[in-house]
Motif scaffolding. Structure first.
Motif, short mmCIF file in Angstrom:
data_model
loop_
_atom_site.label_atom_id
_atom_site.label_comp_id
_atom_site.label_asym_id
_atom_site.label_seq_id
_atom_site.Cartn_x
_atom_site.Cartn_y
_atom_site.Cartn_z
N ARG B 66 0.81 -1.21 0.00
CA ARG B 66 0.00 0.00 0.00
C ARG B 66 0.85 1.27 0.00
O ARG B 66 0.33 2.37 -0.12
CB ARG B 66 -0.95 0.01 1.19
CG ARG B 66 -2.06 -1.03 1.09
CD ARG B 66 -2.94 -0.78 -0.13
NE ARG B 66 -4.14 -1.58 -0.10
CZ ARG B 66 -5.31 -1.15 0.38
NH1 ARG B 66 -5.43 0.06 0.84
NH2 ARG B 66 -6.37 -1.94 0.37
N ALA B 68 2.78 2.60 -2.14
CA ALA B 68 2.69 3.40 -3.37
C ALA B 68 1.48 4.33 -3.33
O ALA B 68 1.49 5.39 -3.96
CB ALA B 68 2.61 2.48 -4.59
N SER B 75 2.67 6.51 -9.17
CA SER B 75 2.75 5.35 -8.30
C SER B 75 1.77 4.27 -8.76
O SER B 75 0.64 4.57 -9.14
CB SER B 75 2.47 5.76 -6.85
OG SER B 75 1.25 6.48 -6.77
N TYR B 76 2.24 3.06 -8.70
CA TYR B 76 1.49 1.94 -9.27
C TYR B 76 1.41 0.81 -8.26
O TYR B 76 2.42 0.29 -7.79
CB TYR B 76 2.15 1.46 -10.57
CG TYR B 76 2.21 2.59 -11.58
CD1 TYR B 76 1.11 2.88 -12.38
CD2 TYR B 76 3.32 3.42 -11.66
CE1 TYR B 76 1.13 3.95 -13.27
CE2 TYR B 76 3.35 4.50 -12.54
CZ TYR B 76 2.25 4.75 -13.34
OH TYR B 76 2.26 5.82 -14.21
N HIS B 77 0.20 0.45 -7.93
CA HIS B 77 -0.08 -0.62 -6.98
C HIS B 77 -0.48 -1.83 -7.82
O HIS B 77 -1.58 -1.86 -8.37
CB HIS B 77 -1.22 -0.15 -6.06
CG HIS B 77 -1.68 -1.14 -5.06
ND1 HIS B 77 -3.00 -1.37 -4.81
CD2 HIS B 77 -1.00 -1.95 -4.23
CE1 HIS B 77 -3.14 -2.29 -3.86
NE2 HIS B 77 -1.93 -2.66 -3.50
N THR B 78 0.42 -2.77 -7.96
CA THR B 78 0.25 -3.82 -8.98
C THR B 78 -0.32 -5.09 -8.38
O THR B 78 -1.05 -5.03 -7.41
CB THR B 78 1.60 -4.08 -9.68
OG1 THR B 78 2.51 -4.67 -8.75
CG2 THR B 78 2.21 -2.79 -10.22
N THR B 79 0.01 -6.22 -8.97
CA THR B 79 -0.51 -7.50 -8.47
C THR B 79 0.52 -8.16 -7.55
O THR B 79 1.68 -7.78 -7.50
CB THR B 79 -0.84 -8.43 -9.64
OG1 THR B 79 0.18 -8.32 -10.62
CG2 THR B 79 -2.17 -8.09 -10.25
N HIS B 80 0.05 -9.20 -6.86
CA HIS B 80 0.87 -9.85 -5.85
C HIS B 80 2.10 -10.51 -6.49
O HIS B 80 1.96 -11.41 -7.32
CB HIS B 80 0.02 -10.89 -5.12
CG HIS B 80 0.55 -11.27 -3.77
ND1 HIS B 80 1.50 -10.55 -3.09
CD2 HIS B 80 0.23 -12.31 -2.98
CE1 HIS B 80 1.75 -11.14 -1.93
NE2 HIS B 80 1.00 -12.21 -1.84
N ARG B 82 4.30 -9.15 -8.53
CA ARG B 82 4.72 -8.71 -9.88
C ARG B 82 5.21 -7.26 -9.91
O ARG B 82 5.34 -6.70 -10.99
CB ARG B 82 3.59 -8.88 -10.88
CG ARG B 82 2.85 -10.19 -10.81
CD ARG B 82 3.70 -11.42 -11.03
NE ARG B 82 3.01 -12.59 -10.52
CZ ARG B 82 3.56 -13.62 -9.92
NH1 ARG B 82 4.87 -13.68 -9.74
NH2 ARG B 82 2.84 -14.62 -9.47
N PRO B 85 8.81 -7.05 -12.12
CA PRO B 85 8.77 -6.99 -13.58
C PRO B 85 7.98 -5.79 -14.11
O PRO B 85 8.31 -5.26 -15.18
CB PRO B 85 8.11 -8.32 -13.99
CG PRO B 85 7.47 -8.85 -12.78
CD PRO B 85 8.25 -8.32 -11.60
N PHE B 86 6.97 -5.37 -13.40
CA PHE B 86 6.22 -4.16 -13.79
C PHE B 86 7.18 -2.96 -13.78
O PHE B 86 7.26 -2.19 -14.74
CB PHE B 86 5.07 -3.95 -12.79
CG PHE B 86 4.06 -2.89 -13.16
CD1 PHE B 86 2.81 -3.26 -13.63
CD2 PHE B 86 4.33 -1.54 -13.00
CE1 PHE B 86 1.85 -2.29 -13.95
CE2 PHE B 86 3.39 -0.57 -13.32
CZ PHE B 86 2.13 -0.95 -13.80
#
Lengths: 393, 274
Positions: B66, B68, B75-80, B82, B85-86
């Motif tokens: 959280r 980000a 700011s990018y809150h991505t997947t678990h 990842r 690589p993002f």
């Protein structure tokens, strides 16, 4: 002393668009379509039968200043192309069934964050490892429904190397236009088939840009998820000063997590509607002899090649038979099929597929007329003769 | 009391512009260490000297993920798992951006472990802050890849039976250019380490130990958040430049064990497409 990585000297820069007439593999034509569309970033993991797309781009893309990365797996590939896209890249990956399955979670992220990405899935016989070098068409429904939840996607289905080139360009334009994940569902036969490919002049390549913010960063507030009338919000890129926040959580127009049922319902309906309501502009298909047809064959990819021959043979035998070939599988051209039905001449549909009836189901959903499948689980495609026999039955 | 603003007194905190104040209150528990990490991180951005518009923060999933959402940069809150690589996609496509990944031990080292070793192997131009609270805090205290043997979690009620990762050792072995370990007690050293990472090309990894009193501390006799920070003070030994990272395992629930912290690795190695 620390070792340094070997200096890699890229090949001399060549043109992005290799205008001319070529004898080209479907996979290579797809890669050239991406090049012509302005590909900036490729992140991939080699997998049969899509590897030639990656191999081709490993040479072509760095030569024109693009970035090519071979990732550690497909989970990484898709995350990397989404990341590159938020920074402004036209980004792309190539895979096949097992890799496509691994990408499903982040396809949902791209849909939820509304990040344009393009994925080519060169379909092989499946499930699981299946027949890695042999044809399949069984990822049709996975492309539509594979990630959890409801969301909209666009999927193209080329039938020839020429279309691999053209529809890949369309795929990039649709991804940027609607901010959705876009798939090119090739199959092994089309991917591994070499045929004539005509590549036009660079200025004849259609290009649709992403919608961009109209406000200056830092001056007026920018709401990254406030949609326009077409339901698509303008997109700000990382590093431009808009200081966006994007999340896979349910979010409001600021992009901030807003974890309520109402916000969720509104957001997800918009994600669906921006494809559904724009479908007339997205849908593409080819028709052959359908105007007075009593039997309409609906086929796509390699199967459509046999279907076309079968329909022509049937016509020469005096049978009122036509072909509808969707170039976009998603959104599905249901309205076109309904119009055909309403004209009154159609008595039945025949749907040959290298799966056990995935697209047939879509047609059955919209008609009471008989829908006859000609199906094979994978490894071989139906011959014109086999389809002709069903037409004559 | 006069509540009017004194014009001679600035009400703007020096890092206000780097925080999304409109996201407050935050979701973190009392005694959690993540707030301190975010505070140090934004101080580092502030001191970094590079246009903050060119700094990007990427997180995965979990309490640390959280982070980000509270910093006022792209700011990018991505997947678990990842986030790495993002972030790599951003950094490779636009090498003019500095990209920091802030995430937790579970996100980066369990579900994202493969991306971690490969990003370090490539020497991707990323700063990675791993907030290690020894468990999956957001979901209620399950054991994870850094949980010490014997420590309790909801999925190991009798105590964990698995060996944990030694994160600096792993990062160094995988090829990171900069490797550090600090705790949320060491705010200045940690902030300095983040600054050094921002100024260095290549894969820079900083483990920062943080209390999770709600999910981990109370099950493992570590007390409140403040008690755990006091424990850091008593147990930590600074050894900058430590060469052999293999013995630097942490058993946070063994109150007798010394915790070695410091800036361990700082080498020059060609960064990936940077």
């Amino acid at each position: 002393m620390a070792k340094t990585a070997a200096k890699i000297v890229p090949p001399q820069p060549v043109s992005r668009v290799v205008t001319g007439t070529h004898f080209m593999l479907g996979d290579h034509a797809c890669a050239e379509g991406a090049m012509a569309a302005g590909l900036d970033f490729f992140g991939g993991y080699p997998i049969t039968p899509s590897t030639e797309v990656a191999e081709h781009l490993a040479t072509r893309l760095p030569a024109v200043g693009g970035k090519y990365v071979q990732m550690e797996d497909e989970l990484g590939s898709i995350a990397a192309i989404i990341g590159a896209s938020v920074a402004g890249a036209r980004s792309f990956t190539a895979t096949s069934g097992p890799g496509f399955s691994l990408m499903m979670e982040n396809i949902g992220l791209a849909a939820m964050m509304e990040i344009p990405i393009v994925i080519v899935d060169v379909m092989r016989a499946s499930p699981s490892t299946g027949l890695p070098t042999m044809v399949g068409q069984a990822d049709i429904l996975q492309a539509r429904w594979g990630s959890h939840g409801d969301y909209g996607v666009v999927a193209y289905c080329p039938s020839s190397p020429q279309e691999c080139f053209e529809l890949t360009i369309d795929a990039f334009n649709a991804a940027d236009r609607y901010r959705v994940p876009v798939f090119i569902l090739m199959d092994e036969v089309v991917g591994h088939m070499a045929e004539r490919v005509v590549i036009p002049d660079a200025d004849k390549i259609p290009h649709v840009s992403r919608k961009r913010p109209q406000t200056k960063p830092g001056v007026e507030p920018f709401l990254p998820y406030a949609p326009d009338k077409d339901l698509v919000p303008p997109m700000a890129h990382a590093g431009e000063g808009y200081k966006v926040h994007m999340t896979g959580l349910t979010h409001d127009e600021r992009g901030y997590p807003h974890l309520t049922a109402d916000t969720h319902n509104q957001l997800i309906n918009r994600l669906i509607d921006k494809v559904r309501l724009n479908a007339p502009d997205i849908i593409d298909y080819e028709e052959r002899h359908v105007d007075d047809a009593e039997t309409v064959v609906i086929a796509y990819g390699c199967t459509a090649r046999s279907a076309r021959a079968a329909v022509d043979y049937a016509r020469s035998d005096g049978l009122k038979c036509g072909l509808l070939r969707p170039k976009t599988i998603w959104p599905f051209p249901a309205t076109r099929i309904e119009r055909l039905i309403n004209k009154g001449s159609v008595q039945r549909f025949i749907v040959p597929e290298v799966n056990l009836g995935q697209l047939r189901r879509e047609i059955e959903r919209i008609t009471q007329l008989p829908v006859v499948g000609l199906n094979h689980a994978g490894g071989e495609m139906p011959t014109p003769k086999a389809i002709l026999e069903v037409i004559k039955s | 009391m006069n509540t009017q603003t004194d014009s001679s007194f600035s009400v703007v905190h020096p890092i206000d512009h780097l925080m999304r104040a409109d996201r407050l209150p935050h979701i973190l528990c009392a005694g959690c260490g993540i707030g301190t990490v975010i505070h140090s991180y934004v101080h580092a951005i502030n001191e970094f000297g590079v246009d903050e518009d060119r700094h990007v923060c990427v997180s995965g999933i979990g309490c640390s993920g959280r982070a980000a959402g509270y910093v006022n940069v792209d700011s990018y809150h991505t997947t678990h798992g990842r986030a790495l690589p993002f972030a790599l996609g951003i950094a490779v496509y636009n090498p003019e951006l500095t990209v920091t990944v802030i995430s937790g031990d579970g996100d980066l080292m369990a579900i994202g472990g493969n991306h971690f070793i490969h990003a370090a192997r490539r020497n991707a131009n990323l700063n990675v802050i791993c907030i290690n609270n020894f468990n999956y805090g957001m979901t209620g205290g399950q054991v994870g890849p850094t949980t010490p043997v014997g420590a309790k979690g909801t999925t190991a009620p009798q105590g964990s039976v698995e060996h944990p990762f030694n994160l600096p050792h792993l990062a160094k072995a995988a090829g990171a250019s900069f490797v550090a370990r600090w705790t949320v007690l060491h705010v200045r050293q940690f902030t300095d380490a983040v600054l050094r990472a921002m100024n260095k090309k290549g894969f820079c990894f900083i483990e920062v130990l943080a209390p999770c009193p709600t999910s981990f501390g109370r099950r493992n006799n570590l007390g409140e958040g403040l008690d755990e920070v006091e424990m850091y003070r008593q147990r930590c030994r600074i050894e900058n430049g430590a060469q052999d990272l293999e013995p630097l395992d942490i058993d946070i629930v063994d109150h007798e064990q010394t915790i070695t912290v410091g800036n361990f690795v700082d080498i020059e190695r060609a960064a990936f497409l940077a």
